[in-house]
Design an enzyme around this catalytic site. Structure first.
Site, PDB file in Angstrom:
ATOM      1  N   ILE A  96       7.646   1.670   0.228  1.00 35.85           N
ATOM      2  CA  ILE A  96       7.720   0.905  -1.139  1.00 35.85           C
ATOM      3  C   ILE A  96       7.925   1.246  -2.792  1.00 35.85           C
ATOM      4  CG2 ILE A  96       6.443  -1.371  -2.292  1.00 35.85           C
ATOM      5  CD1 ILE A  96       6.596  -1.755   0.611  1.00 35.85           C
ATOM      6  N   THR A  99       7.909   2.127  -5.851  1.00 37.81           N
ATOM      7  CA  THR A  99       7.024   2.525  -6.442  1.00 37.81           C
ATOM      8  C   THR A  99       7.262   3.922  -7.279  1.00 37.81           C
ATOM      9  OG1 THR A  99       4.724   3.730  -5.492  1.00 37.81           O
ATOM     10  CG2 THR A  99       5.562   1.042  -5.394  1.00 37.81           C
ATOM     11  N   LYS A 116      -6.039   7.211   4.985  1.00 39.66           N
ATOM     12  CA  LYS A 116      -5.573   5.768   5.144  1.00 39.66           C
ATOM     13  C   LYS A 116      -6.637   5.182   6.559  1.00 39.66           C
ATOM     14  CE  LYS A 116      -3.339   5.218   1.677  1.00 39.66           C
ATOM     15  NZ  LYS A 116      -3.836   4.119   0.566  1.00 39.66           N
ATOM     16  N   TYR A 170      -3.481  12.280   3.689  1.00 39.80           N
ATOM     17  CA  TYR A 170      -3.087  10.748   3.554  1.00 39.80           C
ATOM     18  C   TYR A 170      -3.057   9.453   4.749  1.00 39.80           C
ATOM     19  CZ  TYR A 170      -1.107   7.344   1.601  1.00 39.80           C
ATOM     20  OH  TYR A 170      -0.148   5.677   0.570  1.00 39.80           O
ATOM     21  N   ASP A 199      -7.890   0.722 -13.944  1.00 35.15           N
ATOM     22  CA  ASP A 199      -7.028   1.938 -13.623  1.00 35.15           C
ATOM     23  C   ASP A 199      -7.520   3.251 -14.727  1.00 35.15           C
ATOM     24  OD1 ASP A 199      -4.606   3.742 -12.824  1.00 35.15           O
ATOM     25  OD2 ASP A 199      -3.632   1.523 -12.305  1.00 35.15           O
TER      26      ASP A 199
HETATM   27  N1  LIG Z   1       4.662   2.797  -2.598  1.00 32.08           N
HETATM   28  C1  LIG Z   1       4.886   3.019  -0.999  1.00 32.08           C
HETATM   29  O1  LIG Z   1       5.275   3.574  -0.374  1.00 32.08           O
HETATM   30  C2  LIG Z   1       3.192   2.616  -0.359  1.00 32.08           C
HETATM   31  C3  LIG Z   1       3.491   3.084   1.380  1.00 32.08           C
HETATM   32  C4  LIG Z   1       2.018   2.807   2.025  1.00 32.08           C
HETATM   33  C5  LIG Z   1       0.722   2.328   1.054  1.00 32.08           C
HETATM   34  N2  LIG Z   1       1.218   2.701  -0.452  1.00 32.08           N
HETATM   35  C6  LIG Z   1      -0.043   2.615  -1.564  1.00 32.08           C
HETATM   36  O2  LIG Z   1      -0.447   1.606  -1.672  1.00 32.08           O
HETATM   37  C7  LIG Z   1      -1.107   2.152  -2.635  1.00 32.08           C
HETATM   38  C8  LIG Z   1      -0.786   2.091  -4.279  1.00 32.08           C
HETATM   39  O3  LIG Z   1      -0.044   2.670  -4.433  1.00 32.08           O
HETATM   40  P1  LIG Z   1       1.913   2.818  -5.159  1.00 32.08           P
HETATM   41  O4  LIG Z   1       3.167   2.773  -4.753  1.00 32.08           O
HETATM   42  O5  LIG Z   1       1.866   1.909  -6.476  1.00 32.08           O
HETATM   43  O6  LIG Z   1       1.622   3.630  -6.285  1.00 32.08           O
HETATM   44  P2  LIG Z   1       1.970   3.815  -7.732  1.00 32.08           P
HETATM   45  O7  LIG Z   1       1.698   5.726  -7.720  1.00 32.08           O
HETATM   46  O8  LIG Z   1       2.732   2.994  -8.271  1.00 32.08           O
HETATM   47  O9  LIG Z   1       0.271   2.948  -8.302  1.00 32.08           O
HETATM   48  C9  LIG Z   1      -1.616   3.980  -7.578  1.00 32.08           C
HETATM   49  C10 LIG Z   1      -1.887   3.753  -9.031  1.00 32.08           C
HETATM   50  O10 LIG Z   1      -3.243   4.056  -8.764  1.00 32.08           O
HETATM   51  C11 LIG Z   1      -3.983   5.032 -10.111  1.00 32.08           C
HETATM   52  N3  LIG Z   1      -5.323   5.566  -9.796  1.00 32.08           N
HETATM   53  C12 LIG Z   1      -4.599   6.944  -8.754  1.00 32.08           C
HETATM   54  N4  LIG Z   1      -6.290   6.973  -8.473  1.00 32.08           N
HETATM   55  C13 LIG Z   1      -6.471   6.708  -9.443  1.00 32.08           C
HETATM   56  C14 LIG Z   1      -8.190   6.640  -9.601  1.00 32.08           C
HETATM   57  N5  LIG Z   1      -8.918   8.156  -9.034  1.00 32.08           N
HETATM   58  N6  LIG Z   1      -9.248   6.034  -9.794  1.00 32.08           N
HETATM   59  C15 LIG Z   1      -7.978   4.896 -10.054  1.00 32.08           C
HETATM   60  N7  LIG Z   1      -6.730   4.567 -10.563  1.00 32.08           N
HETATM   61  C16 LIG Z   1      -6.343   5.439  -9.636  1.00 32.08           C
HETATM   62  C17 LIG Z   1      -2.980   5.066  -9.986  1.00 32.08           C
HETATM   63  O11 LIG Z   1      -2.848   5.879 -11.760  1.00 32.08           O
HETATM   64  C18 LIG Z   1      -1.141   4.383 -10.489  1.00 32.08           C
HETATM   65  O12 LIG Z   1      -1.644   3.515 -11.789  1.00 32.08           O
HETATM   66  C19 LIG Z   1      -1.883   3.313  -2.653  1.00 32.08           C
HETATM   67  O13 LIG Z   1      -3.049   3.324  -2.273  1.00 32.08           O
HETATM   68  C20 LIG Z   1      -0.679   3.412  -1.562  1.00 32.08           C
HETATM   69  O14 LIG Z   1      -1.508   4.616  -0.712  1.00 32.08           O
HETATM   70  C21 LIG Z   1       2.029   2.901  -1.023  1.00 32.08           C
END
Ligand SMILES: NC(=O)c1ccc[n+]([C@@H]2O[C@H](COP(=O)([O-])OP(=O)(O)OC[C@H]3O[C@@H](n4cnc5c(N)ncnc54)[C@H](O)[C@@H]3O)[C@@H](O)[C@H]2O)c1
Length: 271
Positions: free
Chosen positions: A191, A193, A162, A158, A38
């Site tokens: 989700i 988060t 995706k 976004y 990360d």
């Molecule tokens: N939370 C949701 O509702 C949701 C829904 C659909 C998809 N997603 C996808 O799930 C994945 C995780 O999301 P999350 O909700 O856990 O978000 P989050 O923000 O809690 O975690 C994302 C992590 O990615 C890291 N990150 C960002 N850019 C980075 C980079 N350039 N290099 C390395 N690390 C990097 C961040 O530091 C963070 O720790 C993402 O790809 C997001 O698009 C999330």
């Protein structure tokens, strides 16, 4: 199956928060050795401490997936510390940043989201495939989104990235299907988060929007990171040995507003 990943090595990007953090810890609980990658050092170090606390093994590597050398270093870290790479989960990602229609969307943010969510994903998958080809197999799970399955108004970068992740996943799945490498994607909706609570929509500080948003989910609740991690682990395990190129939709995609029951209590720990 308590130890279905014993002896396996798993690399998780975005392991410092949310879905990636929960996935890294879940793999460790099932016996895998974990590379927790990360940009967010504090978060990923916390993940490693949590894994240490349950008697697992994990190593942190600071990486920015938008830099090709960092994605190669993530794979190298798996080899240096644990000698191989069996499973990769590409979870790192960023939001569109602003809610704005396509014709007004800022170019600098577009380029940034493409660099992380799409080019970074490709760099990651490329480096992982190179190693898995040498080893004769492996699994890759890419975290896409429900926004990769249908249009997402005011969130063009976004949604475009995706959709791209799903295309990348399906293509790689076909290319390496006979090489014992399976490549799948998960497509979560809401989700709970930091990304969704503090990101583009800032739901943590907007009770009204949180309620509307929650009620528009088919289950009328938000999902928890563990509910995504469980699917990722299954897609990485031998239990899904005949599944590749799948974009697994988690929680049904948003319903039209007219379907929403007004006044339903939000089932969410924030707000
Ligand atoms: N939370 C949701 O509702 C949701 C829904 C659909 C998809 N997603 C996808 O799930 C994945 C995780 O999301 P999350 O909700 O856990 O978000 P989050 O923000 O809690 O975690 C994302 C992590 O990615 C890291 N990150 C960002 N850019 C980075 C980079 N350039 N290099 C390395 N690390 C990097 C961040 O530091 C963070 O720790 C993402 O790809 C997001 O698009 C999330």
């Amino acid at each position: 199956m308590p130890n279905r990943f014993t002896g396996k090595v798993c690399l998780v990007s975005g392991a410092g928060s949310g879905i990636g953090q929960e996935t890294a810890i879940s793999f460790a609980r099932k016996g895998a050795k974990v590379i927790a990658a990360d940009l967010n050092e504090e978060g990923a170090r916390h993940t490693v401490s949590s894994i240490d606390a349950i008697g697992g093994e994990a190593v942190f590597i600071k990486s920015d997936i938008s830099k090709r050398v960092d994605t190669e270093a993530m794979v190298q870290a798996a080899l240096e510390h644990f000698g191989r790479l069996d499973h990769a989960v590409n979870c790192a990602g960023i939001t569109g940043g602003v809610s704005i229609p396509t014709h007004e969307y800022p170019e600098d943010r577009w380029l940034q989201v493409i660099a992380v969510n799409l080019t970074g994903m490709w760099y990651s998958v490329k480096a992982q495939l190179n190693q898995m080809l040498k080893q004769g197999g492996g699994t890759i799970v890419n975290v896409a989104s429900a926004a990769g399955l249908k249009g997402h108004p005011n969130n063009v970068s976004y949604s475009a990235t995706k959709h791209g992740v799903i295309g990348l996943t399906k293509t790689a799945a076909l290319e390496y299907a006979t090489k014992h490498i399976r490549v799948n994607a998960v497509c979560p909706t809401a989700i709970e988060t930091p990304m969704i609570m503090d990101g583009r929509l800032n739901l943590r500080n907007n009770q009204e929007l949180l309620e509307k948003f929650t009620n528009e989910q088919a289950m009328m609740r938000m999902g928890q990171p563990k509910e995504v991690a469980d699917v990722i682990l299954w897609l990485s395990s031998d239990e899904s040995s005949f599944i590749t190129g799948h974009a697994c939709q988690l929680m049904a995609v948003h319903l039209p507003s007219s379907w929403v029951v007004p006044g339903k209590k939000v089932n969410c720990k924030f707000g």
